[in-house]
Write an enzyme that holds these catalytic residues in place. Structure first.
Site, PDB file in Angstrom:
ATOM      1  N   HIS A  17       0.624  57.339   9.376  1.00  0.00           N
ATOM      2  CA  HIS A  17       1.997  57.186   9.319  1.00  0.00           C
ATOM      3  C   HIS A  17       2.816  58.490   9.155  1.00  0.00           C
ATOM      4  O   HIS A  17       3.568  59.175   9.517  1.00  0.00           O
ATOM      5  CB  HIS A  17       2.609  56.332   8.413  1.00  0.00           C
ATOM      6  CG  HIS A  17       2.368  54.843   8.559  1.00  0.00           C
ATOM      7  ND1 HIS A  17       1.802  54.027   7.690  1.00  0.00           N
ATOM      8  CD2 HIS A  17       2.745  54.172   9.632  1.00  0.00           C
ATOM      9  CE1 HIS A  17       1.651  52.619   8.060  1.00  0.00           C
ATOM     10  NE2 HIS A  17       2.151  52.809   9.201  1.00  0.00           N
ATOM     11  N   LYS A  41       4.793  40.019   8.873  1.00  0.00           N
ATOM     12  CA  LYS A  41       3.442  40.173   8.280  1.00  0.00           C
ATOM     13  C   LYS A  41       3.455  39.208   7.106  1.00  0.00           C
ATOM     14  O   LYS A  41       4.125  39.347   6.260  1.00  0.00           O
ATOM     15  CB  LYS A  41       3.112  41.451   8.245  1.00  0.00           C
ATOM     16  CG  LYS A  41       3.132  42.225   9.473  1.00  0.00           C
ATOM     17  CD  LYS A  41       2.784  43.590   9.625  1.00  0.00           C
ATOM     18  CE  LYS A  41       2.848  44.312  10.861  1.00  0.00           C
ATOM     19  NZ  LYS A  41       2.975  45.614  10.681  1.00  0.00           N
ATOM     20  N   ARG A  91      -1.180  53.635  18.737  1.00  0.00           N
ATOM     21  CA  ARG A  91      -2.519  53.911  18.701  1.00  0.00           C
ATOM     22  C   ARG A  91      -3.308  53.264  19.983  1.00  0.00           C
ATOM     23  O   ARG A  91      -3.824  54.047  20.873  1.00  0.00           O
ATOM     24  CB  ARG A  91      -3.003  53.051  17.248  1.00  0.00           C
ATOM     25  CG  ARG A  91      -2.734  53.854  16.089  1.00  0.00           C
ATOM     26  CD  ARG A  91      -2.691  52.932  15.051  1.00  0.00           C
ATOM     27  NE  ARG A  91      -1.849  51.794  15.168  1.00  0.00           N
ATOM     28  CZ  ARG A  91      -1.347  50.968  14.315  1.00  0.00           C
ATOM     29  NH1 ARG A  91      -2.121  50.696  13.053  1.00  0.00           N
ATOM     30  NH2 ARG A  91      -0.799  49.998  14.394  1.00  0.00           N
ATOM     31  N   SER A 129      -2.565  49.966   8.244  1.00  0.00           N
ATOM     32  CA  SER A 129      -2.395  49.354   6.953  1.00  0.00           C
ATOM     33  C   SER A 129      -3.442  48.115   6.736  1.00  0.00           C
ATOM     34  O   SER A 129      -3.911  47.992   5.715  1.00  0.00           O
ATOM     35  CB  SER A 129      -1.021  48.882   6.813  1.00  0.00           C
ATOM     36  OG  SER A 129      -0.168  50.273   6.894  1.00  0.00           O
TER      37      SER A 129
HETATM   38  P1  ADP Z   1       0.986  48.836  10.708  1.00  0.00           P
HETATM   39  O1  ADP Z   1       1.269  48.654  12.259  1.00  0.00           O
HETATM   40  O2  ADP Z   1      -0.130  49.547  10.436  1.00  0.00           O
HETATM   41  O3  ADP Z   1       1.179  47.627  10.152  1.00  0.00           O
HETATM   42  P2  ADP Z   1       3.628  49.617  10.451  1.00  0.00           P
HETATM   43  O4  ADP Z   1       4.240  48.274  10.779  1.00  0.00           O
HETATM   44  O5  ADP Z   1       4.222  50.189   9.064  1.00  0.00           O
HETATM   45  O6  ADP Z   1       2.076  49.766  10.140  1.00  0.00           O
HETATM   46  O7  ADP Z   1       3.866  50.744  11.509  1.00  0.00           O
HETATM   47  C1  ADP Z   1       5.013  51.356  11.713  1.00  0.00           C
HETATM   48  C2  ADP Z   1       4.936  52.242  13.136  1.00  0.00           C
HETATM   49  O8  ADP Z   1       3.699  53.332  12.805  1.00  0.00           O
HETATM   50  C3  ADP Z   1       4.475  51.301  14.049  1.00  0.00           C
HETATM   51  O9  ADP Z   1       4.862  51.989  15.468  1.00  0.00           O
HETATM   52  C4  ADP Z   1       3.015  51.694  14.393  1.00  0.00           C
HETATM   53  O10 ADP Z   1       2.347  51.606  15.568  1.00  0.00           O
HETATM   54  C5  ADP Z   1       2.793  52.987  13.881  1.00  0.00           C
HETATM   55  N1  ADP Z   1       1.534  53.443  13.274  1.00  0.00           N
HETATM   56  C6  ADP Z   1       0.822  52.778  12.258  1.00  0.00           C
HETATM   57  N2  ADP Z   1      -0.270  53.409  11.922  1.00  0.00           N
HETATM   58  C7  ADP Z   1      -0.573  54.332  12.927  1.00  0.00           C
HETATM   59  C8  ADP Z   1      -1.538  55.534  13.141  1.00  0.00           C
HETATM   60  N3  ADP Z   1      -2.558  55.265  12.546  1.00  0.00           N
HETATM   61  N4  ADP Z   1      -1.186  56.444  14.115  1.00  0.00           N
HETATM   62  C9  ADP Z   1      -0.196  56.300  14.674  1.00  0.00           C
HETATM   63  N5  ADP Z   1       0.898  55.584  14.594  1.00  0.00           N
HETATM   64  C10 ADP Z   1       0.735  54.448  13.610  1.00  0.00           C
END
Ligand code: ADP
Length: 162
Positions: A17, A41, A91, A129
């Protein structure tokens, strides 16, 4: 002023992030990192307030970044904030399917708002996460996956810190 928003659950914020945030800073005059309150979630590790506090502490060094929360539709929030775009990270292939639907739905609801995708850095392509929580629940090493502050907060949550 070009405003971008970066929405997510950030439970917890990872280095993946942070990388997306740092790369978005140059694209906008102001970037709002915003924590979704009404996420589908199920099991959350940190409360929304805790996630906001962690993000604020980590992102304090970036003057053009602020931290907020939202519920309801992301595009409505974006319009409210006068944003020009929603930033998301990509990703793996499975991200693509969900994000494709997200982007097209947003476009249908609010044609003025663009959804912009930044490809993950290879070293963070496996970091999510969910994985972080899984590793943490078995006291695994989180080095390189999350900022130091997050690793510390997680240790405190699981009671194996200090
Ligand atoms: P997660 O998908 O890990 O539960 P979030 O819902 O907080 O996390 O994700 C917010 C945004 O950040 C989404 O667009 C998700 O694809 C992106 N994201 C999460 N982890 C990564 C990562 N390691 N690299 C790039 N983008 C990421």
């Amino acid at each position: 002023m070009r405003i971008g928003i970066y929405p997510g659950s950030f439970d917890p914020v990872t280095n993946g992030h942070i990388d997306i945030i740092e790369r978005s800073i140059g694209l906008f005059d102001h970037l709002i990192v915003t924590v979704a309150k009404n996420t589908q979630k199920s099991k959350s590790l940190f409360s929304v307030e805790e996630r906001v506090d962690i993000l604020k502490t980590i992102l304090d060094k970036y003057p053009s970044v602020s931290v907020d929360t939202f519920d309801g539709l992301t595009v409505h929030y974006a319009i409210n904030k006068n944003a020009v775009a929603i930033v998301r990270g990509l990703r793996v292939i499975t991200d693509f399917e969900n994000e494709f639907v997200f982007a097209l739905t947003n476009k249908k609801l609010e044609p003025k708002i663009e959804t912009i995708y930044l490809m993950t850095k290879a070293e963070y392509s496996f970091v999510s996460s969910t994985t972080v929580k899984e590793v943490a629940s078995f006291s695994g090493c989180l080095s390189g996956m999350v900022p130091e502050l997050v690793a510390q907060k997680i240790k405190e949550k699981y009671g194996y810190g200090k």
